[in-house]
Scaffold this active site. Structure first.
Site, mmCIF file in Angstrom:
data_model
loop_
_atom_site.group_PDB
_atom_site.id
_atom_site.type_symbol
_atom_site.label_atom_id
_atom_site.label_comp_id
_atom_site.label_asym_id
_atom_site.label_seq_id
_atom_site.Cartn_x
_atom_site.Cartn_y
_atom_site.Cartn_z
ATOM 1 C CG ASP A 121 20.235 -27.964 60.882
ATOM 2 O OD1 ASP A 121 20.179 -29.195 60.769
ATOM 3 O OD2 ASP A 121 19.857 -27.356 61.891
ATOM 4 C CD1 TRP A 173 22.012 -31.587 69.946
ATOM 5 C CD2 TRP A 173 23.710 -30.204 69.500
ATOM 6 N NE1 TRP A 173 21.475 -30.383 69.573
ATOM 7 C CE2 TRP A 173 22.492 -29.509 69.304
ATOM 8 C CE3 TRP A 173 24.916 -29.524 69.280
ATOM 9 C CZ2 TRP A 173 22.447 -28.184 68.876
ATOM 10 C CZ3 TRP A 173 24.868 -28.208 68.865
ATOM 11 C CH2 TRP A 173 23.651 -27.538 68.664
ATOM 12 C CG ASN A 216 18.465 -32.653 69.318
ATOM 13 O OD1 ASN A 216 18.663 -31.516 69.722
ATOM 14 N ND2 ASN A 216 19.013 -33.102 68.195
ATOM 15 C CG ASP A 253 13.828 -27.285 67.883
ATOM 16 O OD1 ASP A 253 13.628 -28.517 67.829
ATOM 17 O OD2 ASP A 253 14.897 -26.757 67.527
#
Length: 364
Positions: free
Chosen positions: A126, A223, A225, A230
């Site tokens: 990000d 990872w 998700n 969110d």
């Protein structure tokens, strides 16, 4: 679903990496204890709201910030889980001799001394990434931290952690051969996070994982998700359904599987328990509907609340909060009658308490 002390075929864990309101420490401990009993082996604390690990990483941490993290780390170890944190050194000045190198060493030393780290993740996600020297700069930072932490396991999340073109649209075009070069520069012991073909992947296939392993020069650490919810759109739903698209046979292709959990700690345990069950049972024996029913009973009790959630699954997960319309008051009244933390999470969600806005994403 009964407790099992058997080891899962993959290193399964939690990476608490969501935007929005962080869990309470009590809820965190409750989740870690429950999941450790089902074979989850590690917990990485890295909620986006933990600014001391993100935007304010340069500032000294106070005892009030460190004490609850240290207490939770002890609870994880008591339950049989390794504990670690995710550190995002925003806008790091990598120039030789800059003060940021000293500040980063100080942050790592503080966490090691005050908390004790079994694992440490350097998170480069990000952020703007259209820099030809991106891989070199990030590998140098990981090597610097590796030489200064007592953590026995080090992870790195690349800036481009998926094939998903949305990353290039938002953060700039990825440098050519970024992942290949990063994989070559990182020590082979460093686990590299990967979210799959999409940022929120519907499934993980063997062909894709094998290709990513070849690119990185190591098996990736997923990872995952799901069940995280969110984003501005995802927070419209409670993610409750059992794990699908995550074959147990993938274990041989992975260096670990880290799950980013839902904003609702109690309800989010339902899909997490089914993922552990899938790895434990294997693909031939796993049935996602049965796994969902068992997980509901374990989390919600063998009674009317579990039956209610199963019956309302389409409304809770598929319809969308803002599209419930006239059904919302009746749903709220139904779950307000239950004295259970999961029912309170449903009421809070119906009241808009878990809504994620673009501003939250921009500022955390």
């Amino acid at each position: 679903m009964t407790p099992s002390s058997s080891t899962l075929p993959v290193d399964l864990g939690i990476v608490e990496g969501y935007y929005g309101r962080p869990w309470s420490w009590e809820a965190r401990t409750r989740v870690a204890t429950r999941l450790a009993a089902r074979g989850f082996g590690f917990f990485l604390y890295a909620p986006k709201a933990a600014t001391a690990l993100r935007r304010h990483w340069r500032e000294p941490m106070t005892d009030d910030e460190l004490a609850p993290i240290a207490a939770f780390a002890r609870a994880c170890r008591a339950a049989g889980m390794r504990f670690g944190v995710g550190l995002s050194p925003h806008e790091f000045d990598g120039a030789p001799g800059s003060a940021d190198w000293t500040r980063l060493a100080a942050r790592v030393a503080t966490l090691d001394a005050a908390v004790g780290l079994d694992a440490l993740a350097l998170l480069f996600d990000d952020i703007r990434g259209d820099d030809p020297a991106l891989a070199d700069r990030q590998a140098a930072l990981v090597a610097f931290v590796a030489g200064r932490t007592r953590a026995s396991r080090l992870y790195a999340c690349p800036s481009y952690y998926s094939d998903d073109p949305v990353l290039d649209r938002v953060f700039g075009a990825r440098p050519p051969d970024y992942l290949v070069r990063l994989g070559r520069l990182l020590d082979p012991s460093v686990g590299v996070f990967w979210t799959g073909e999409e940022v929120c992947s519907r499934e993980y296939g063997a062909a894709h994982l094998s290709r990513v392993a070849e690119t990185l020069g190591r098996r990736p650490v997923l990872w995952d998700n799901y069940p995280v919810n969110d984003g501005p759109r995802m927070s419209q739903a409670l993610h409750l359904r059992a794990a699908t698209g995550r074959p147990a046979s993938n274990a041989a292709l992975l260096d670990g599987h880290a799950v980013n959990p839902a904003l609702q700690p109690e309800l989010g345990c339902i899909p997490l328990l089914t993922l552990a069950e899938r790895y434990r049972m294997g693909d031939a024996a796993y049935a996602y509907g049965d796994a969902f029913a068992r997980a509901c009973r374990e989390v919600l009790g063998d009674g009317p609340l579990a039956d209610a959630v199963r019956g309302d699954l389409i409304a809770l997960q598929d319809t969308g909060l803002d599209r419930l319309g006239d059904a919302l008051p009746a749903l709220r009244a139904k779950y307000a009658d239950y004295d259970h933390p999961a029912a309170r999470e449903i009421v809070d969600w119906l009241d808009g308490g878990y809504r994620i806005t673009d501003e939250i994403v921009r500022t955390q």
